[in-house]
Design a protein around this motif. Structure first.
Motif, PDB file in Angstrom:
ATOM      1  N   ALA A 138     -12.204  -2.054  -2.258  1.00 21.70           N
ATOM      2  CA  ALA A 138     -10.943  -2.583  -2.996  1.00 21.70           C
ATOM      3  C   ALA A 138      -9.886  -1.519  -3.084  1.00 21.70           C
ATOM      4  CB  ALA A 138     -11.652  -3.206  -4.228  1.00 21.70           C
ATOM      5  N   VAL A 139     -10.233  -0.394  -3.492  1.00 19.51           N
ATOM      6  CA  VAL A 139      -9.375   0.700  -3.790  1.00 19.51           C
ATOM      7  C   VAL A 139      -8.296   0.983  -2.524  1.00 19.51           C
ATOM      8  CG1 VAL A 139      -8.860   2.930  -4.651  1.00 19.51           C
ATOM      9  CG2 VAL A 139     -10.755   1.633  -5.339  1.00 19.51           C
TER      10      VAL A 139
ATOM     11  N   GLY B  42      -1.985   5.112   1.223  1.00 19.50           N
ATOM     12  CA  GLY B  42      -3.261   4.381   1.411  1.00 19.50           C
ATOM     13  C   GLY B  42      -4.174   3.823   0.146  1.00 19.50           C
ATOM     14  N   THR B  43      -3.376   3.609  -0.782  1.00 18.04           N
ATOM     15  CA  THR B  43      -3.872   2.890  -2.076  1.00 18.04           C
ATOM     16  C   THR B  43      -3.081   1.587  -2.250  1.00 18.04           C
ATOM     17  OG1 THR B  43      -4.515   4.943  -2.879  1.00 18.04           O
ATOM     18  CG2 THR B  43      -4.642   3.038  -4.482  1.00 18.04           C
ATOM     19  N   TYR B  44      -3.899   0.692  -2.743  1.00 15.41           N
ATOM     20  CA  TYR B  44      -3.055  -0.576  -3.121  1.00 15.41           C
ATOM     21  C   TYR B  44      -2.255  -0.346  -4.308  1.00 15.41           C
ATOM     22  CZ  TYR B  44      -5.510  -3.900   0.424  1.00 15.41           C
ATOM     23  OH  TYR B  44      -5.846  -4.681   1.439  1.00 15.41           O
TER      24      TYR B  44
ATOM     25  N   GLU C 133      -5.578  -5.381  -8.032  1.00 12.65           N
ATOM     26  CA  GLU C 133      -6.163  -6.823  -7.737  1.00 12.65           C
ATOM     27  C   GLU C 133      -6.058  -7.325  -6.163  1.00 12.65           C
ATOM     28  OE1 GLU C 133      -7.986  -8.377  -9.825  1.00 12.65           O
ATOM     29  OE2 GLU C 133      -7.873  -7.606 -11.612  1.00 12.65           O
ATOM     30  N   LEU C 134      -4.863  -7.168  -5.797  1.00  7.43           N
ATOM     31  CA  LEU C 134      -4.600  -7.510  -4.482  1.00  7.43           C
ATOM     32  C   LEU C 134      -5.563  -6.898  -3.408  1.00  7.43           C
ATOM     33  CD1 LEU C 134      -3.096  -9.286  -2.302  1.00  7.43           C
ATOM     34  CD2 LEU C 134      -1.354  -7.167  -2.251  1.00  7.43           C
ATOM     35  N   GLY C 135      -6.050  -5.598  -3.832  1.00  3.86           N
ATOM     36  CA  GLY C 135      -6.941  -4.939  -2.910  1.00  3.86           C
ATOM     37  C   GLY C 135      -8.336  -5.636  -3.097  1.00  3.86           C
ATOM     38  N   LYS C 136      -8.685  -5.971  -4.414  1.00  4.08           N
ATOM     39  CA  LYS C 136     -10.063  -6.792  -4.367  1.00  4.08           C
ATOM     40  C   LYS C 136      -9.996  -7.954  -3.552  1.00  4.08           C
ATOM     41  CE  LYS C 136     -10.788  -5.518  -9.226  1.00  4.08           C
ATOM     42  NZ  LYS C 136     -10.879  -6.193 -10.587  1.00  4.08           N
TER      43      LYS C 136
ATOM     44  N   ILE D  54       0.779  -1.398   0.003  1.00  4.28           N
ATOM     45  CA  ILE D  54      -0.147   0.052  -0.074  1.00  4.28           C
ATOM     46  C   ILE D  54       0.732   1.039  -0.211  1.00  4.28           C
ATOM     47  CG2 ILE D  54      -1.626   1.298   1.231  1.00  4.28           C
ATOM     48  CD1 ILE D  54      -2.386  -1.595   2.426  1.00  4.28           C
TER      49      ILE D  54
ATOM     50  N   ASN E 158      -1.256  -2.639  -6.023  1.00  5.70           N
ATOM     51  CA  ASN E 158      -1.639  -3.820  -7.042  1.00  5.70           C
ATOM     52  C   ASN E 158      -3.201  -3.801  -6.685  1.00  5.70           C
ATOM     53  OD1 ASN E 158      -2.625  -5.925  -8.308  1.00  5.70           O
ATOM     54  ND2 ASN E 158      -1.221  -7.545  -7.637  1.00  5.70           N
TER      55      ASN E 158
END
Lengths: 298, 298, 298
Positions: free
Chosen positions: B10-11, A20-22, A26-29, A17, A24
């Protein structure tokens, strides 16, 4: 020869991260799906507030993890897809692919056939549930009150199931609570077994249904002329020859010919032509016989 | 049409722990299982100190992840369930469901049958291992010294396996270390193949067993009258016709009729009646023939 | 009776990293694989910079997670193994194990056979893809431009695939972009169906290949004498009797006998002997017929 000894970045952790944002998405999902990990889609909806239809991650009581499709829309949502009954060859009689009756031929020595309705065997995948038989651990693990059924044309892809379904209905009678909370326990109580009972006197549970797509008339038209009452779902019915069928989806039998409008069954039928996942539904409309029957719990 | 484009949250990452406690206890259990991720249940026990029976997460050398049942109790624990041999139809002769012999019929052109004992094909699930054949990647990936065998009545659920088992025993001879560390390598060395050897001269490895449930006498009684010595487990044995059986579980053959007390086998038997996962065990007790054989490594 | 109620350390989180190092290296490897979670091996290579051959974790558009083998070496890497065609019994004619043609016998009522080339059914595992048929969700989910094919001797283990392959080649014509981005969509457009077309006039797409192991001559020698041009891969071809074969791997047909050098097919052949995953390849070299055909996308 592969360099499989190590995986890049395995020894030391790497950031996933930034600001504050992934890094990747797809990993966040994936992490979002893990955060709602639960025993059923209803738990995911009620305990974790997820409201989108799609794939989620579930766990059994014993701790087996699996992926399942959740319908979070119909009648309040919280429905888990646990199985599908797909007829791969309407002329095949208890042959390969007839997992919901018998894949071992019409055989009096196997009155329960493959026993799929009352065991913990699993097969198939959610994304292929309109192209092949499907059964996940939720079938025996989830504690539910009602069922929902979608008749979806064969080979339709997940994203178009609702739009292409020819028939959709669900119970709201909470009938499963009297039968162990799911079909696994219901069928332990009402075995899908040749000779285990008589046509009318030993009919299993039946519940009225609420329609989400179609109605009683379209149901009757799809099955064609037979002695049944539509607007119900009925389980474990015997025909005049004591052969057992598992599920009369959309109807309740009146006479003793359930093989014309009920699916699944044991491993033996006096008339071999009735043995198979879709029994003897030849007279039903092709729209129906060429659609998979998707089974949800809530 | 489904809204599958995104997944809620997710984000940006969301908290999963508050005041040192998991918001979602199921996620906590899942993370606990991931923390013990290892190549075998023995590693989980020794390296990570887990001591409860149940499902854990394992990985192969190549990095394939899978779930397996660990017996952390018997004789110090650390046993990984890697396979089960289940007879779905005692009258079926090398027919569908005979994955540990042949599903292609008794056929001289297929002396090794499906080849399951010596390949990396996997099937089934731990929770269904008493209702269907089962084989996970541990069968070929884990490096072990001993085996443990449980004979559990068909369709028993995981939580009652130990209490319902009719026979349980394990080796402590570390015999696997001389044969490549698992049955995959043992059977590469001792092919389960028709015509590959003679009855007595070419018998594969045999080891004495220690009983956890039952004893030598109950073993002998379950198999019925035959020329064997109980209290052993023996691998790859030929009968008088050079047909190969894979595992004599609980016994060591004396004469040349292993098909009466050994299971699994190649794809051809001079007497077709002997072809199948449970070969020709009709004379054995129903308690035995209607129980799945669960195979563990340590 | 098992103590499955809880898992040690489930309630409260435990540290997994100490002094910037994973306490459990296997968990470190797993997290490294999760960090590269993507829709394809090409994405893993381009977006996340992974460069080692081996197993990775992928997701479909719908959010189904699965494990796949990535070839990160050949011609720049980024190749996802999505399927394998394995012949388990060259004498079996559309029998069990013929998932890429039909497992239901040579049958005019099933012109498309099992329909595997154009549906979302998945089966097998990467680590067993040289011992059994294999198909993962990438087959229908990944959006690709080219294919790569490896002919690997049956039962070879993953770590020795490249060294043992008898033939390896890939396209660089980006031909898939004109046909929906993968074989699932290509075969929806060009059905593998008996009677759906004529021998020469209705041949599907063909592309030249670049060799990574072997060459045009070794390809020709492996298939034996037949009227084809080597150095190509061709899809959906009909024979003189309007029977459909799916993939001519390494060659382009000249005459109307593709059953001698093309694999996979529909469910009916006028000559029953041609029905099966490896059709009528008896005259081809055993090196070829006893090797699995591994299919990659990029």
């Amino acid at each position: 020869f592969f360099r499989l000894v190590g995986v890049v970045g395995a020894v030391t952790p790497k950031p996933i991260i930034i600001n504050g944002t992934y890094i990747n998405p797809e990993l966040g999902k994936y992490h979002a799906r893990l955060r709602t990990l639960a025993r059923s889609c209803l738990d995911i909806k009620e305990k974790h507030g997820a409201s989108q239809d799609g794939m989620y991650i579930l766990t059994t009581e014993s701790g087996t993890y699996y992926q399942a499709f959740c319908d979070m829309t119909t009648a309040g949502g919280g429905w888990t897809l646990v199985a599908s009954v797909h007829e791969n060859n309407i002329k095949g009689k208890c042959s390969l692919g007839d997992r919901w009756s018998s894949q071992q031929g019409n055989d009096q020595n196997l009155p329960e056939g493959d026993g799929t309705w009352a065991n913990t065997v699993t097969f198939g995948s959610a994304e292929a549930s309109t192209s092949d038989d499907y059964k996940n651990p939720g079938y025996y693990d989830i504690s539910a009150q009602d069922v929902s059924v979608w008749h979806v044309p064969n080979n339709e892809q997940l994203k178009s199931w609702t739009s292409s379904a020819i028939l959709r209905y669900h119970t709201d009678s909470q009938f499963l609570t009297e039968h162990g909370g799911n079909l696994y326990h219901l069928f332990k109580k009402y075995p899908v077994k040749f000779g285990a009972g008589q046509c009318k006197s030993d009919m299993g549970p039946s519940s009225p249904v609420v329609y989400d797509t179609g109605d009683k008339d379209s149901t009757a038209n799809l099955y064609g002329p037979s002695e049944f009452e539509s607007g119900f779902i009925t389980f474990r019915v015997f025909n005049a020859d004591q052969a057992a069928v598992a599920m009369c989806s959309g109807v309740k039998p009146i006479e003793c010919n359930p093989q014309h409008y009920c699916i699944g069954g044991g491993g033996f039928f006096s008339d071999r032509q009735q043995c198979g996942d879709f029994t003897a539904l030849e007279q039903a409309s092709k729209h129906l016989t060429q659609s998979a029957v998707l089974l949800f719990y809530r």
